[in-house]
Design a protein around this motif. Structure first.
Motif, mmCIF file in Angstrom:
data_model
loop_
_atom_site.group_PDB
_atom_site.id
_atom_site.type_symbol
_atom_site.label_atom_id
_atom_site.label_comp_id
_atom_site.label_asym_id
_atom_site.label_seq_id
_atom_site.Cartn_x
_atom_site.Cartn_y
_atom_site.Cartn_z
ATOM 1 N N VAL A 120 0.849 -1.188 0.000
ATOM 2 C CA VAL A 120 0.000 0.000 0.000
ATOM 3 C C VAL A 120 0.883 1.237 0.000
ATOM 4 O O VAL A 120 1.930 1.260 0.642
ATOM 5 C CB VAL A 120 -0.969 0.034 1.204
ATOM 6 N N ASP A 121 0.455 2.248 -0.738
ATOM 7 C CA ASP A 121 1.163 3.524 -0.813
ATOM 8 C C ASP A 121 0.161 4.652 -0.646
ATOM 9 O O ASP A 121 -1.032 4.489 -0.914
ATOM 10 C CB ASP A 121 1.867 3.682 -2.165
ATOM 11 N N VAL A 122 0.659 5.798 -0.251
ATOM 12 C CA VAL A 122 -0.107 7.041 -0.278
ATOM 13 C C VAL A 122 0.664 7.982 -1.184
ATOM 14 O O VAL A 122 1.851 8.229 -0.973
ATOM 15 C CB VAL A 122 -0.282 7.636 1.134
ATOM 16 N N LEU A 123 -0.012 8.470 -2.231
ATOM 17 C CA LEU A 123 0.607 9.309 -3.249
ATOM 18 C C LEU A 123 0.034 10.724 -3.185
ATOM 19 O O LEU A 123 -1.156 10.905 -2.921
ATOM 20 C CB LEU A 123 0.362 8.720 -4.640
ATOM 21 N N PHE A 124 0.879 11.727 -3.454
ATOM 22 C CA PHE A 124 0.481 13.131 -3.400
ATOM 23 C C PHE A 124 0.797 13.793 -4.730
ATOM 24 O O PHE A 124 1.955 13.797 -5.154
ATOM 25 C CB PHE A 124 1.246 13.872 -2.296
ATOM 26 N N PHE A 134 -4.799 6.959 -2.101
ATOM 27 C CA PHE A 134 -4.462 5.718 -1.395
ATOM 28 C C PHE A 134 -4.359 4.628 -2.457
ATOM 29 O O PHE A 134 -5.292 4.439 -3.243
ATOM 30 C CB PHE A 134 -5.552 5.386 -0.366
ATOM 31 N N ALA A 135 -3.228 3.920 -2.512
ATOM 32 C CA ALA A 135 -2.973 3.005 -3.627
ATOM 33 C C ALA A 135 -2.562 1.611 -3.160
ATOM 34 O O ALA A 135 -1.376 1.349 -2.943
ATOM 35 C CB ALA A 135 -1.889 3.587 -4.522
ATOM 36 N N PRO A 136 -3.528 0.667 -3.013
ATOM 37 C CA PRO A 136 -3.141 -0.732 -2.805
ATOM 38 C C PRO A 136 -2.746 -1.350 -4.149
ATOM 39 O O PRO A 136 -3.495 -1.257 -5.121
ATOM 40 C CB PRO A 136 -4.406 -1.385 -2.231
ATOM 41 N N THR A 137 -1.553 -1.951 -4.198
ATOM 42 C CA THR A 137 -1.023 -2.510 -5.447
ATOM 43 C C THR A 137 -0.362 -3.851 -5.186
ATOM 44 O O THR A 137 -0.088 -4.220 -4.047
ATOM 45 C CB THR A 137 0.017 -1.560 -6.087
ATOM 46 N N SER A 153 15.866 -6.779 -11.164
ATOM 47 C CA SER A 153 14.493 -7.250 -11.265
ATOM 48 C C SER A 153 13.792 -6.542 -12.410
ATOM 49 O O SER A 153 14.164 -5.435 -12.798
ATOM 50 C CB SER A 153 13.734 -7.025 -9.954
ATOM 51 N N LEU A 154 12.772 -7.200 -12.940
ATOM 52 C CA LEU A 154 11.945 -6.659 -14.016
ATOM 53 C C LEU A 154 10.532 -7.124 -13.738
ATOM 54 O O LEU A 154 10.300 -8.321 -13.546
ATOM 55 C CB LEU A 154 12.434 -7.186 -15.367
ATOM 56 N N GLY A 155 9.583 -6.186 -13.666
ATOM 57 C CA GLY A 155 8.246 -6.600 -13.286
ATOM 58 C C GLY A 155 7.159 -5.619 -13.672
ATOM 59 O O GLY A 155 7.386 -4.637 -14.370
ATOM 60 N N ILE A 156 5.966 -5.909 -13.178
ATOM 61 C CA ILE A 156 4.780 -5.089 -13.419
ATOM 62 C C ILE A 156 4.099 -4.833 -12.084
ATOM 63 O O ILE A 156 4.086 -5.694 -11.206
ATOM 64 C CB ILE A 156 3.828 -5.761 -14.424
ATOM 65 N N GLN A 157 3.546 -3.642 -11.955
ATOM 66 C CA GLN A 157 2.773 -3.274 -10.776
ATOM 67 C C GLN A 157 1.357 -2.949 -11.225
ATOM 68 O O GLN A 157 1.161 -2.206 -12.194
ATOM 69 C CB GLN A 157 3.372 -2.050 -10.080
ATOM 70 N N ALA A 158 0.383 -3.511 -10.533
ATOM 71 C CA ALA A 158 -1.023 -3.244 -10.865
ATOM 72 C C ALA A 158 -1.799 -3.042 -9.572
ATOM 73 O O ALA A 158 -1.514 -3.660 -8.558
ATOM 74 C CB ALA A 158 -1.614 -4.408 -11.646
ATOM 75 N N GLY A 159 -2.787 -2.155 -9.648
ATOM 76 C CA GLY A 159 -3.618 -1.890 -8.479
ATOM 77 C C GLY A 159 -4.643 -0.823 -8.795
ATOM 78 O O GLY A 159 -4.922 -0.516 -9.961
ATOM 79 N N THR A 181 -9.253 5.089 -9.650
ATOM 80 C CA THR A 181 -8.514 5.060 -10.908
ATOM 81 C C THR A 181 -7.615 3.825 -10.937
ATOM 82 O O THR A 181 -7.108 3.406 -9.896
ATOM 83 C CB THR A 181 -7.666 6.339 -11.081
ATOM 84 N N PRO A 182 -7.417 3.208 -12.111
ATOM 85 C CA PRO A 182 -6.468 2.086 -12.181
ATOM 86 C C PRO A 182 -5.031 2.601 -12.108
ATOM 87 O O PRO A 182 -4.749 3.735 -12.487
ATOM 88 C CB PRO A 182 -6.756 1.461 -13.545
ATOM 89 N N LEU A 183 -4.143 1.750 -11.628
ATOM 90 C CA LEU A 183 -2.707 2.060 -11.579
ATOM 91 C C LEU A 183 -1.950 0.882 -12.166
ATOM 92 O O LEU A 183 -1.957 -0.207 -11.599
ATOM 93 C CB LEU A 183 -2.247 2.299 -10.141
ATOM 94 N N ILE A 184 -1.308 1.106 -13.320
ATOM 95 C CA ILE A 184 -0.521 0.050 -13.963
ATOM 96 C C ILE A 184 0.803 0.653 -14.402
ATOM 97 O O ILE A 184 0.833 1.676 -15.092
ATOM 98 C CB ILE A 184 -1.253 -0.562 -15.172
#
Length: 192
Positions: A120-124, A134-137, A153-159, A181-184
């Motif tokens: 989980v993150d909080v973004l401003f 508030f961003a659960p990913t 590492s190489l990856g994808i984040q979605a939430g 809103t989606p976060l990818i």
């Protein structure tokens, strides 16, 4: 002849009595023994465990850098504190921004492995309505280790992002609170 036999018997009895009263003969000193042995118990080499530091470059709806530091590590798990700085490109706000949060990484495999990390993150957003999100990913990444201390590492984040406060992007009359809103994003980085 009796007298010498009696004297001989008395002399033998006196000698036997003296032998019983005399201390036993001392044993010769023991030869010195040199014990020079070192016992070494070889412990297995410690498993380096999960990385302590990480730095990712992210591209997508979150585009910027994401440093992280492990506050608790195990053999295959780590709880990390992460930060974010860069562009936040969502329908709630499209501006420069920053954030922070927690992530719990679980890894499978040795040198080549897969890491799954819910967090989980909080973004401003700094401008464009100054939305707080508030961003659960979830991160899913492939990790390659180069020795005991360095890996990539190489990856994808979605939430999803859920607005907590601020204004909706481009509309001063609509609050961002409660908007979703989606976060990818994709990311690549180094682990130490």
């Amino acid at each position: 002849m009796r007298l010498p036999l009696v004297l001989l018997t008395l002399a033998a009895a006196a000698a036997a009595a003296r032998a019983q009263d005399a201390p036993p003969a001392a044993l010769p000193p023991a030869a010195p023994v040199n014990v020079n042995q070192t016992v070494v118990i070889a412990a297995p080499a410690p498993d380096p465990g999960e990385p302590v530091l990480g730095l990712d470059l992210m591209l997508g709806q979150l585009s910027g850098i994401r440093p992280s530091i492990a506050i608790h590590r195990g053999d295959r798990t780590a709880l990390v504190v992460e930060a974010f700085y860069g562009g936040i490109l969502t329908k709630l706000g499209t501006s420069e921004g920053a954030g922070a949060g927690l992530r719990y990484n679980v890894s499978r495999g040795n040198r080549d492995g897969v890491t799954v990390g819910p967090g989980v993150d909080v973004l401003f957003n700094f401008r464009d309505g100054q939305a707080v999100i508030f961003a659960p990913t979830v991160d899913v990444a492939w990790r390659r280790d180069f020795g005991d201390r360095v890996g990539c590492s190489l990856g994808i984040q979605a939430g999803v992002g859920v607005g907590l406060s601020g204004r909706y992007s481009g509309r001063d009359d609509k609050a961002a609170a409660g908007q979703v809103t989606p976060l990818i994003s994709v990311f690549g980085g180094l682990r130490f």
